[in-house]
Design an enzyme around this catalytic site. Sequence first.
Site, mmCIF file in Angstrom:
data_model
loop_
_atom_site.group_PDB
_atom_site.id
_atom_site.type_symbol
_atom_site.label_atom_id
_atom_site.label_comp_id
_atom_site.label_asym_id
_atom_site.label_seq_id
_atom_site.Cartn_x
_atom_site.Cartn_y
_atom_site.Cartn_z
ATOM 1 N N ASP A 28 1.503 -1.213 -0.615
ATOM 2 C CA ASP A 28 0.404 -1.194 -1.491
ATOM 3 C C ASP A 28 -1.003 -1.608 -0.723
ATOM 4 O O ASP A 28 -1.022 -2.340 0.127
ATOM 5 C CB ASP A 28 0.503 -2.270 -2.821
ATOM 6 C CG ASP A 28 1.382 -1.894 -3.893
ATOM 7 O OD1 ASP A 28 2.071 -0.778 -3.618
ATOM 8 O OD2 ASP A 28 1.213 -2.538 -4.769
ATOM 9 N N ASP A 29 -1.843 -1.152 -1.431
ATOM 10 C CA ASP A 29 -3.338 -1.389 -1.237
ATOM 11 C C ASP A 29 -3.948 -0.529 -0.221
ATOM 12 O O ASP A 29 -5.257 -0.891 -0.030
ATOM 13 C CB ASP A 29 -3.686 -2.862 -1.224
ATOM 14 C CG ASP A 29 -3.226 -3.759 -2.331
ATOM 15 O OD1 ASP A 29 -2.925 -3.048 -3.429
ATOM 16 O OD2 ASP A 29 -3.285 -4.908 -2.372
ATOM 17 N N HIS A 172 2.617 -5.007 1.370
ATOM 18 C CA HIS A 172 1.200 -4.774 1.555
ATOM 19 C C HIS A 172 0.868 -4.344 3.143
ATOM 20 O O HIS A 172 0.929 -5.181 3.821
ATOM 21 C CB HIS A 172 0.412 -5.713 0.903
ATOM 22 C CG HIS A 172 0.495 -6.168 -0.494
ATOM 23 N ND1 HIS A 172 1.515 -6.749 -0.854
ATOM 24 C CD2 HIS A 172 -0.118 -5.825 -1.533
ATOM 25 C CE1 HIS A 172 1.334 -6.998 -2.246
ATOM 26 N NE2 HIS A 172 0.531 -6.188 -2.894
#
Length: 216
Positions: A28-29, A172
């Site tokens: 993610d991100d 992440h």
Amino acid sequence: MSAQRGPVAAPPRKIDCRKVKCIALTFDDGPVSGTGKLLKYLAARHVRATFFPVGRNVKAHPEMVRKELAAGHEVGNHSYTHADLSRLSTARITSEITKTQKAVRAATGFTPKLMRPPYGATNSRVAAVTKRLGMPQVIWAVDPLDWRDRNSKTVESRVVGHARPGYIVLMHDIHPTTVAAVPRIISRLAAKGYVFVTVSELFANHLTPGKKYARR
């Protein structure tokens, strides 16, 4: 600026997760500059993963999203500003998702099919919007808390210790400590017989728009 054209995704694979020990690694991100190192680690081990980028980071690093798709990884949607969608109006939820769709499409020519609500925060409004947009909500079954504990060994231990067949793992790519943990995570899970698949492969592309998924 026109969209980048050409081959944007590797051909799909035929993997039956009813018969083999599948696990889906998700990140993610991003993308960020360090995402490139992660892509090298994944390529060296022939592992495909699923990325849930934030729209504003897609605009900042479009070349990384193109590399993700070209390497056979799956790219989803993680909102435009990493907002808590459960606190927003229907109109703002729609905007957060559609702006990211447009950003990915502008960078690659590809439109994401999966959506992950930031923080895993969802409600009936988010479900209704994602259903209308034709996007399932992808949550996770394993969270190593890598955003809190920036320690590669800790992240590795938690992912490997909590992994089970059919699980979706949250990580992440914005954290160098997480990226550094990935080679050992892959090696240890592979030694246990796991096959690394994208989220869509995990569910054989049978995902219902609006519905939440954390494991097969």
